[in-house]
Design a protein around this motif. Structure first.
Motif, PDB file in Angstrom:
ATOM      1  N   ALA A 285     -37.542  21.148 -58.233  1.00  0.00           N
ATOM      2  CA  ALA A 285     -37.424  22.333 -59.080  1.00  0.00           C
ATOM      3  C   ALA A 285     -38.806  22.948 -59.240  1.00  0.00           C
ATOM      4  CB  ALA A 285     -36.859  21.954 -60.442  1.00  0.00           C
ATOM      5  N   VAL A 286     -38.863  24.274 -59.342  1.00  0.00           N
ATOM      6  CA  VAL A 286     -40.140  24.972 -59.520  1.00  0.00           C
ATOM      7  C   VAL A 286     -40.022  25.821 -60.792  1.00  0.00           C
ATOM      8  CG1 VAL A 286     -41.874  26.457 -58.490  1.00  0.00           C
ATOM      9  CG2 VAL A 286     -40.427  25.038 -57.019  1.00  0.00           C
ATOM     10  N   PRO A 287     -40.340  25.250 -61.950  1.00  0.00           N
ATOM     11  CA  PRO A 287     -40.197  25.993 -63.201  1.00  0.00           C
ATOM     12  C   PRO A 287     -41.363  26.927 -63.453  1.00  0.00           C
ATOM     13  CG  PRO A 287     -41.064  23.825 -63.661  1.00  0.00           C
ATOM     14  CD  PRO A 287     -40.799  23.874 -62.168  1.00  0.00           C
ATOM     15  N   GLU A 288     -41.145  27.924 -64.285  1.00  0.00           N
ATOM     16  CA  GLU A 288     -42.266  28.679 -64.830  1.00  0.00           C
ATOM     17  C   GLU A 288     -42.971  27.777 -65.848  1.00  0.00           C
ATOM     18  OE1 GLU A 288     -40.805  31.745 -67.862  1.00  0.00           O
ATOM     19  OE2 GLU A 288     -38.997  31.306 -66.686  1.00  0.00           O
ATOM     20  N   PRO A 289     -44.227  28.069 -66.210  1.00  0.00           N
ATOM     21  CA  PRO A 289     -44.930  27.175 -67.136  1.00  0.00           C
ATOM     22  C   PRO A 289     -44.178  26.907 -68.434  1.00  0.00           C
ATOM     23  CG  PRO A 289     -46.492  28.632 -66.107  1.00  0.00           C
ATOM     24  CD  PRO A 289     -45.137  29.104 -65.662  1.00  0.00           C
ATOM     25  N   SER A 290     -43.611  27.948 -69.053  1.00  0.00           N
ATOM     26  CA  SER A 290     -42.879  27.718 -70.301  1.00  0.00           C
ATOM     27  C   SER A 290     -41.653  26.843 -70.077  1.00  0.00           C
ATOM     28  CB  SER A 290     -42.461  29.051 -70.928  1.00  0.00           C
ATOM     29  OG  SER A 290     -41.625  29.786 -70.056  1.00  0.00           O
ATOM     30  N   GLY A 291     -41.103  26.871 -68.861  1.00  0.00           N
ATOM     31  CA  GLY A 291     -39.948  26.032 -68.560  1.00  0.00           C
ATOM     32  C   GLY A 291     -40.269  24.564 -68.502  1.00  0.00           C
ATOM     33  N   ALA A 292     -41.543  24.220 -68.261  1.00  0.00           N
ATOM     34  CA  ALA A 292     -41.959  22.819 -68.150  1.00  0.00           C
ATOM     35  C   ALA A 292     -42.567  22.276 -69.434  1.00  0.00           C
ATOM     36  CB  ALA A 292     -42.968  22.674 -67.007  1.00  0.00           C
ATOM     37  N   ILE A 293     -42.645  23.088 -70.470  1.00  0.00           N
ATOM     38  CA  ILE A 293     -43.296  22.657 -71.710  1.00  0.00           C
ATOM     39  C   ILE A 293     -42.553  21.482 -72.353  1.00  0.00           C
ATOM     40  CG2 ILE A 293     -43.503  23.410 -74.117  1.00  0.00           C
ATOM     41  CD1 ILE A 293     -44.977  25.799 -73.229  1.00  0.00           C
ATOM     42  N   LEU A 312     -34.820   9.653 -72.887  1.00  0.00           N
ATOM     43  CA  LEU A 312     -35.543  10.840 -73.317  1.00  0.00           C
ATOM     44  C   LEU A 312     -35.082  12.030 -72.487  1.00  0.00           C
ATOM     45  CD1 LEU A 312     -39.117   9.235 -73.356  1.00  0.00           C
ATOM     46  CD2 LEU A 312     -37.451   9.320 -75.240  1.00  0.00           C
ATOM     47  N   ALA A 313     -34.721  13.116 -73.163  1.00  0.00           N
ATOM     48  CA  ALA A 313     -34.232  14.305 -72.463  1.00  0.00           C
ATOM     49  C   ALA A 313     -35.063  15.517 -72.846  1.00  0.00           C
ATOM     50  CB  ALA A 313     -32.759  14.555 -72.804  1.00  0.00           C
ATOM     51  N   CYS A 314     -35.175  16.464 -71.923  1.00  0.00           N
ATOM     52  CA  CYS A 314     -35.880  17.715 -72.200  1.00  0.00           C
ATOM     53  C   CYS A 314     -35.127  18.858 -71.538  1.00  0.00           C
ATOM     54  CB  CYS A 314     -37.325  17.658 -71.707  1.00  0.00           C
ATOM     55  SG  CYS A 314     -37.491  17.511 -69.913  1.00  0.00           S
ATOM     56  N   VAL A 315     -35.461  20.069 -71.964  1.00  0.00           N
ATOM     57  CA  VAL A 315     -34.827  21.264 -71.417  1.00  0.00           C
ATOM     58  C   VAL A 315     -35.803  21.967 -70.478  1.00  0.00           C
ATOM     59  CG1 VAL A 315     -33.728  23.468 -71.945  1.00  0.00           C
ATOM     60  CG2 VAL A 315     -33.465  21.536 -73.525  1.00  0.00           C
ATOM     61  N   LEU A 316     -35.395  22.125 -69.217  1.00  0.00           N
ATOM     62  CA  LEU A 316     -36.129  22.974 -68.282  1.00  0.00           C
ATOM     63  C   LEU A 316     -35.577  24.373 -68.527  1.00  0.00           C
ATOM     64  CD1 LEU A 316     -36.587  22.383 -64.429  1.00  0.00           C
ATOM     65  CD2 LEU A 316     -36.789  24.556 -65.604  1.00  0.00           C
ATOM     66  N   SER A 317     -36.305  25.168 -69.285  1.00  0.00           N
ATOM     67  CA  SER A 317     -35.728  26.373 -69.871  1.00  0.00           C
ATOM     68  C   SER A 317     -35.737  27.598 -68.968  1.00  0.00           C
ATOM     69  CB  SER A 317     -36.440  26.704 -71.186  1.00  0.00           C
ATOM     70  OG  SER A 317     -37.834  26.837 -70.968  1.00  0.00           O
ATOM     71  N   GLY A 318     -36.570  27.603 -67.917  1.00  0.00           N
ATOM     72  CA  GLY A 318     -36.591  28.782 -67.075  1.00  0.00           C
ATOM     73  C   GLY A 318     -37.409  28.599 -65.812  1.00  0.00           C
ATOM     74  N   ALA A 319     -37.127  29.444 -64.814  1.00  0.00           N
ATOM     75  CA  ALA A 319     -37.828  29.341 -63.525  1.00  0.00           C
ATOM     76  C   ALA A 319     -38.163  30.709 -62.952  1.00  0.00           C
ATOM     77  CB  ALA A 319     -36.973  28.560 -62.532  1.00  0.00           C
ATOM     78  N   ASN A 320     -38.421  31.684 -63.826  1.00  0.00           N
ATOM     79  CA  ASN A 320     -38.836  33.002 -63.341  1.00  0.00           C
ATOM     80  C   ASN A 320     -40.354  33.020 -63.201  1.00  0.00           C
ATOM     81  OD1 ASN A 320     -36.320  34.576 -63.112  1.00  0.00           O
ATOM     82  ND2 ASN A 320     -36.133  34.067 -65.276  1.00  0.00           N
ATOM     83  N   LEU A 321     -40.804  32.351 -62.157  1.00  0.00           N
ATOM     84  CA  LEU A 321     -42.229  32.123 -61.934  1.00  0.00           C
ATOM     85  C   LEU A 321     -42.823  33.193 -61.036  1.00  0.00           C
ATOM     86  CD1 LEU A 321     -44.681  30.059 -62.105  1.00  0.00           C
ATOM     87  CD2 LEU A 321     -43.823  29.135 -59.947  1.00  0.00           C
ATOM     88  N   ASN A 322     -43.992  33.683 -61.426  1.00  0.00           N
ATOM     89  CA  ASN A 322     -44.775  34.517 -60.525  1.00  0.00           C
ATOM     90  C   ASN A 322     -45.401  33.598 -59.488  1.00  0.00           C
ATOM     91  OD1 ASN A 322     -46.761  36.105 -59.274  1.00  0.00           O
ATOM     92  ND2 ASN A 322     -47.100  37.305 -61.130  1.00  0.00           N
ATOM     93  N   PHE A 323     -45.054  33.772 -58.217  1.00  0.00           N
ATOM     94  CA  PHE A 323     -45.439  32.831 -57.162  1.00  0.00           C
ATOM     95  C   PHE A 323     -46.939  32.578 -57.119  1.00  0.00           C
ATOM     96  CE2 PHE A 323     -46.745  31.941 -52.784  1.00  0.00           C
ATOM     97  CZ  PHE A 323     -46.005  30.806 -52.532  1.00  0.00           C
ATOM     98  N   HIS A 324     -47.733  33.617 -57.332  1.00  0.00           N
ATOM     99  CA  HIS A 324     -49.187  33.472 -57.209  1.00  0.00           C
ATOM    100  C   HIS A 324     -49.773  32.577 -58.298  1.00  0.00           C
ATOM    101  CE1 HIS A 324     -49.313  36.361 -53.972  1.00  0.00           C
ATOM    102  NE2 HIS A 324     -48.582  37.182 -54.691  1.00  0.00           N
ATOM    103  N   GLN A 325     -49.006  32.336 -59.362  1.00  0.00           N
ATOM    104  CA  GLN A 325     -49.491  31.469 -60.423  1.00  0.00           C
ATOM    105  C   GLN A 325     -49.527  30.006 -59.979  1.00  0.00           C
ATOM    106  OE1 GLN A 325     -47.262  32.061 -64.023  1.00  0.00           O
ATOM    107  NE2 GLN A 325     -48.942  31.476 -65.340  1.00  0.00           N
ATOM    108  N   LEU A 326     -48.851  29.697 -58.897  1.00  0.00           N
ATOM    109  CA  LEU A 326     -48.824  28.321 -58.410  1.00  0.00           C
ATOM    110  C   LEU A 326     -50.218  27.820 -58.033  1.00  0.00           C
ATOM    111  CD1 LEU A 326     -45.595  28.291 -56.213  1.00  0.00           C
ATOM    112  CD2 LEU A 326     -46.007  26.942 -58.282  1.00  0.00           C
ATOM    113  N   ARG A 327     -51.092  28.717 -57.594  1.00  0.00           N
ATOM    114  CA  ARG A 327     -52.452  28.307 -57.243  1.00  0.00           C
ATOM    115  C   ARG A 327     -53.149  27.696 -58.453  1.00  0.00           C
ATOM    116  NH1 ARG A 327     -56.553  33.012 -55.723  1.00  0.00           N
ATOM    117  NH2 ARG A 327     -56.057  33.502 -57.882  1.00  0.00           N
TER     118      ARG A 327
END
Length: 518
Positions: A285-293, A312-327
């Motif tokens: 999975a490739v979440p946006e930063p807020s999705g991995a909080i 232990l469970a968590c919510v991966l809340s979103g994956a609308n990631l700007n691709f260039h932020q991966l760097r």
């Protein structure tokens, strides 16, 4: 364990009303029943079962569709005919646009003019009427509220609304149905709608399950509200995890959170980046930063409290990631896992010294090595070095000790934000002893021409002695700049305040003093 004490206050919904509305929420007309997946590798590493609720698999790639649809589905016929309006630069905008398309309604989405085109196009593709307005969310929201009054549109709030909260609460219901033995649930917190909805459901049905909110340390509006006893405005919010970059928690969400949450954890950008890497390596999975909080908070809480053998469970809340932020995320993930140390070291500028320096490191892998001859003379070099770690903070402390015993001057910069964002990219020597300067860092909304506008606003009153601009693919740019001025120059500080950009004075920052100062 928090026992539910949520009671009605001035007509507000009580726990029973929320439970009823969550159970009746029509979310599955628009949303998916998402899986709860085990992260096998991380579970083995932590000694507890780690599960992830995959809200990134929704049609709009975030949980926001649940709350938006639940709220809009409850509108009367006349309200539907007039349509809705909202303000958002992210996932809420897509949730409202998608819900409106399903319900056959008009949806006006006011987005800041600096919103990246990829997000604007996504909202338009879902049928939303996009209005680009202002250069910040607050300005866009004010325009959305004006349109609501002027055109009779219904404003759909992103989080501070009972029906939105009830829609998000369906996530909690799914989680306890999917695993009735969960011990703790970790939920990202922005304005508080998601964590409120999950908490009010879980605490009604399974009060022994702990619900823990997780905030980014640069936008911890819930923690600030809990300390003050009421919602308060943060002076500044960081934008790395833009999905939770909220200045003020909602009034209703604060009421629920203060009554129901067991704890609130804050995490850093490095820890979030490490969580993004974990999710990719375990689940692809490739979440946006807020999705991995949520996962970042789970890991921190488990380490802090020595948790073992729990579910232990968590919510991966979103994956609308700007691709260039991966760097940027990739660069910071090693630091978040305490797998890399960043050090500033002064070494003699003599033949064979780097070999001796490497020998002191004891065969550890060097990930980065930058230096320049010290302008102060004396045959010394200032080194910026990254070292791979196998045993985290303890090993980092040992390396610093080994280098100091070998006669080197060492500054540990691993936790220094300026070093990680700017200095590592601009090692080039220190200023001359005669130069008097003051150093400032800025954040400003990113868009075509934004850097030029920043320079125009900055003006030419003071001579610029250092300038470094860096963008990591997010919706904001970062600048480090120095001016020829002394501490007594009060007019410079007044000018910084008038610019209107978030800034910090960095003149005394250890990384700046070590590599860039006089």
């Amino acid at each position: 364990m928090v026992v539910n004490e949520l009671v009605s206050d001035d007509g507000a919904w009580d726990g029973a009303r929320y439970l009823r509305e969550v159970l009746r929420a029509p979310v599955y007309e628009a949303a998916e029943h998402t899986p709860l997946q085990v992260m096998e590798a991380l579970s083995e590493r932590l000694g507890s079962t780690v599960e992830v609720k995959r809200e990134d698999l929704q049609s709009v790639h975030s949980f926001k569709i649940r709350g938006a649809y639940t709220s809009m589905r409850a509108l009367g016929e006349a309200e539907r005919e007039r349509g809705v309006v909202t303000a958002s630069a992210g996932n809420h905008a897509q949730g409202v646009a998608r819900s409106a398309a399903l319900l056959g309604m008009r949806a006006v989405i006011v987005m800041p003019s600096v919103t990246p085109l990829i997000k604007v196009d996504a909202v338009r593709a879902l049928g939303g009427e996009v209005l680009l307005y202002g250069d910040s969310f607050d300005v866009a929201q004010a325009e959305a509220l004006r349109l609501a009054r002027a055109e009779g549109l219904t404003y759909v709030p992103p989080f501070d609304d009972p029906r939105v909260i009830a829609g998000q609460g369906t996530i909690g219901l799914e989680m306890i149905q999917q695993d009735a033995r969960i011990d703790r649930i970790f939920v990202p917190v922005g304005g508080g709608g998601l964590v409120s909805g999950i908490a009010v459901l879980v605490k009604q049905l399974m009060p022994a399950v702990e619900v823990i909110g997780v905030e980014h340390e640069e936008s911890a509006c819930l923690r600030a509200a809990l300390a003050a006893g009421r919602p308060v405005d943060l002076e500044r919010v960081g934008l790395f995890a833009e999905g939770v970059a909220v200045r003020r928690v909602g009034r209703e969400t604060f009421r629920l959170c203060s009554a129901l949450l067991d704890d609130v954890v804050t995490v850093s950008s490095d820890e979030v980046s490490a969580a993004v890497k974990d999710l990719f390596e375990d689940l692809r999975a490739v979440p946006e930063p807020s999705g991995a909080i949520g996962l970042a908070g789970l890991k921190r809480h488990a380490a802090t409290h020595g948790l073992r053998g729990e579910r232990l469970a968590c919510v991966l809340s979103g994956a609308n990631l700007n691709f260039h932020q991966l760097r940027y995320i990739s660069e910071r993930s090693e630091l978040g896992e305490q797998r890399e140390a960043i050090l500033g070291v002064t070494i003699p500028e003599v033949q064979g010294e780097f070999l001796r320096f490497a020998a002191v490191l004891g065969g550890r892998s060097v990930t980065e090595f930058n230096y320049r001859l010290d302008a102060g003379g004396g045959g010394r070099a200032r080194i910026f070095v990254g070292v791979r770690l196998s045993h985290g903070r303890r090993e980092r402390t040992a390396i610093v000790g080994d280098l100091e015993r070998a006669g080197y001057d060492v500054v540990d910069l691993t936790d220094d934000e300026l070093a990680k964002v700017h200095v590592r990219s601009m090692i080039g020597g220190r200023a001359s002893a005669q130069l008097r300067e003051r150093l400032f860092s800025f954040e400003f909304p990113e868009s075509p021409g934004a850097l030029m506008r920043f320079l125009e606003v900055l003006g030419t009153r003071w001579n610029i002695t250092l300038f470094h601009y860096r963008t990591d693919g997010a919706d904001y740019g970062r600048i480090l700049t120095a001016f020829e001025a002394g501490p007594e120059d009060a007019e410079l500080a007044e000018h910084m305040d008038r610019l209107g950009y978030a800034y910090h004075e960095e003149t005394g920052n250890p990384a700046a003093v070590f590599f860039l100062g006089r």
